[in-house]
Design a protein around this motif. Structure first.
Motif, short mmCIF file in Angstrom:
data_model
loop_
_atom_site.label_atom_id
_atom_site.label_comp_id
_atom_site.label_asym_id
_atom_site.label_seq_id
_atom_site.Cartn_x
_atom_site.Cartn_y
_atom_site.Cartn_z
N UNK A 116 0.82 -1.21 0.00
CA UNK A 116 0.00 0.00 0.00
C UNK A 116 0.85 1.26 0.00
N UNK A 117 0.25 2.32 -0.47
CA UNK A 117 0.87 3.63 -0.30
C UNK A 117 0.82 4.02 1.17
N UNK A 118 1.65 4.97 1.53
CA UNK A 118 1.69 5.46 2.91
C UNK A 118 2.06 6.93 2.89
N UNK A 193 4.78 7.19 -0.30
CA UNK A 193 5.67 6.04 -0.23
C UNK A 193 4.90 4.77 -0.57
N UNK A 194 5.61 3.72 -0.95
CA UNK A 194 4.98 2.43 -1.22
C UNK A 194 5.65 1.40 -0.33
N UNK A 195 4.84 0.72 0.50
CA UNK A 195 5.39 -0.19 1.50
C UNK A 195 4.72 -1.56 1.42
N UNK A 196 5.38 -2.52 2.03
CA UNK A 196 4.92 -3.91 2.04
C UNK A 196 4.94 -4.41 3.47
N UNK A 197 3.76 -4.72 4.00
CA UNK A 197 3.65 -5.33 5.32
C UNK A 197 3.81 -6.83 5.17
N UNK A 198 4.77 -7.41 5.85
CA UNK A 198 4.97 -8.85 5.76
C UNK A 198 5.30 -9.39 7.15
N UNK A 212 8.63 -3.48 4.62
CA UNK A 212 9.57 -3.26 3.53
C UNK A 212 9.16 -1.97 2.83
N UNK A 213 10.09 -1.06 2.67
CA UNK A 213 9.82 0.21 2.01
C UNK A 213 10.50 0.21 0.65
N UNK A 214 9.72 0.38 -0.40
CA UNK A 214 10.27 0.39 -1.75
C UNK A 214 10.90 1.75 -2.05
N UNK A 215 11.81 1.74 -3.01
CA UNK A 215 12.54 2.96 -3.33
C UNK A 215 11.68 3.98 -4.06
N UNK A 216 10.65 3.51 -4.76
CA UNK A 216 9.82 4.42 -5.55
C UNK A 216 8.68 5.03 -4.77
#
Length: 263
Positions: A116-118, A193-198, A212-216
Motif C-alpha cells: 500500500x501507499x503510505x 511512499x509504497x510499503x509492504x507489510x509482511x 519493507x519500504x520500496x525505493x519508488x
C-alpha cells in the motif's frame, strides 16, 4: 522454520462475488502466485464521490522490477465524472494498494502480505502479525467485491460512485476502517511512499510484522478532466564532494593538456 502448520489459516481469504457482465480486479484471496492486481482508489470527501481503477499490474509483476517507472493516464468517462465534480480545495485523498495472500511454501514468505501507499515513508506502527495483515487484506477484498464482479481479470475497469451507492469507497477511510494502523491515502499532488507489510517467520509463529519500504513513490495529479498517476524511483544525487573532485580532476587534465600543446 515451521511454515505449513499455519499456512491454511493464513492463506485463505475468501471473497464472495455475485453478478456477471462486469470485469473484476484479481483479488488477494485468489489462488494464484501472482497476488492481486494493484488498485487505485480516489475519494472526494467534500463532493461525496469516489473513483477506482484496476491498474492491471499484479504484485508479482511489480516485484519483478520494483524500480521500473509506471505511468497511467486517467481520462475514461468515470474519471471525467469524478474530475467534473471536483472543485479546487476539495478534501480529496487517494492511494494504491493490493496484496498477496498465499503462504503455503517457504518461497511465499518474501511476497506474502499487504502492499500500500503510505503518507509517511516508514510508519511508526504496522500490523503486528499475519492475522492482522490478513484482516487488512480482508477489508481490501471487501472493497473490491463492492466495486467489481467476476468476469475476466484482463479487463481493467474503473468505477465512479456517489454517497449511498454500493461501491462508494469513502466508507473505508484512509486506513481501511482502522484495520491498517497508519494512513495509506494522501492528498492530491503528494508523493506517497509504497510499503509492504509482511511477517518474520523465523520462529514459525508468524507473530512479528515487518515493513519493507520500496525505493519508488506514487503521485497523482489532476489537470482539468484528466489525471496522471505515476510511480517513479528517485535518483540519488551525488554528494558535493564528488562534484568538487570531478571539477578538480578536469582542471588537472586541462593543465596537462596545455603543457603538452606548449611543448
Amino acid at each position: 522454520m515451521k511454515i505449513l502448520a499455519k499456512s491454511v489459516a493464513v492463506a485463505a481469504i475468501a471473497m464472495s462475488m455475485t453478478g456477471v457482465a462486469e470485469a473484476r480486479i484479481q483479488a488477494i484471496g485468489d489462488a494464484t502466485a501472482d497476488g492481486s492486481e494493484l488498485l487505485l482508489n480516489v475519494v472526494n470527501y467534500t463532493a461525496q464521490n469516489s473513483y477506482t481503477l484496476d491498474l492491471g499490474v499484479t504484485i508479482a509483476q511489480f516485484l519483478a522490477n520494483p524500480s521500473q517507472p509506471l505511468s497511467f493516464a486517467l481520462n475514461d468517462n468515470n474519471f471525467q465524472s469524478f474530475a467534473s465534480a471536483y472543485t479546487a480545495g476539495d478534501n480529496v485523498t487517494w492511494g494504491v494498494s493490493g496484496g498477496h495472500g498465499l503462504l503455503n511454501e517457504e518461497t511465499d514468505l518474501p511476497i506474502f502480505g499487504f502492499y500500500t501507499t503510505s503518507v509517511t515513508n516508514a510508519p511508526a506502527a504496522i500490523d503486528d502479525n499475519a492475522a492482522d495483515i490478513s484482516n487488512t487484506m480482508g477489508k481490501w477484498n471487501g472493497l473490491v467485491s463492492a466495486i467489481q464482479t467476476q468476469d475476466a481479470n484482463a479487463n481493467n475497469l474503473s468505477t465512479f460512485k456517489t454517497v449511498g451507492q454500493l461501491g462508494y469507497t469513502a466508507v473505508y477511510g484512509n486506513d481501511f476502517q482502522t484495520a491498517l494502523p497508519f494512513v495509506a491515502q494522501g492528498q492530491l499532488g503528494a508523493a506517497l511512499a509504497f510499503v509492504h507489510e509482511k511477517v518474520n517467520a523465523e520462529d514459525g509463529l508468524f507473530d512479528t510484522g515487518e515493513l519493507e519500504v520500496f525505493a519508488g513513490s506514487w503521485k497523482l495529479d489532476l489537470t482539468g478532466n484528466t489525471g496522471s498517476l505515476t510511480y517513479t524511483t528517485s535518483t540519488v544525487p551525488l554528494p558535493g564532494a564528488v562534484w568538487m573532485f570531478g571539477a578538480a580532476l578536469m582542471g588537472m587534465l586541462g593543465v596537462g593538456r596545455r603543457k603538452v600543446i606548449a611543448a
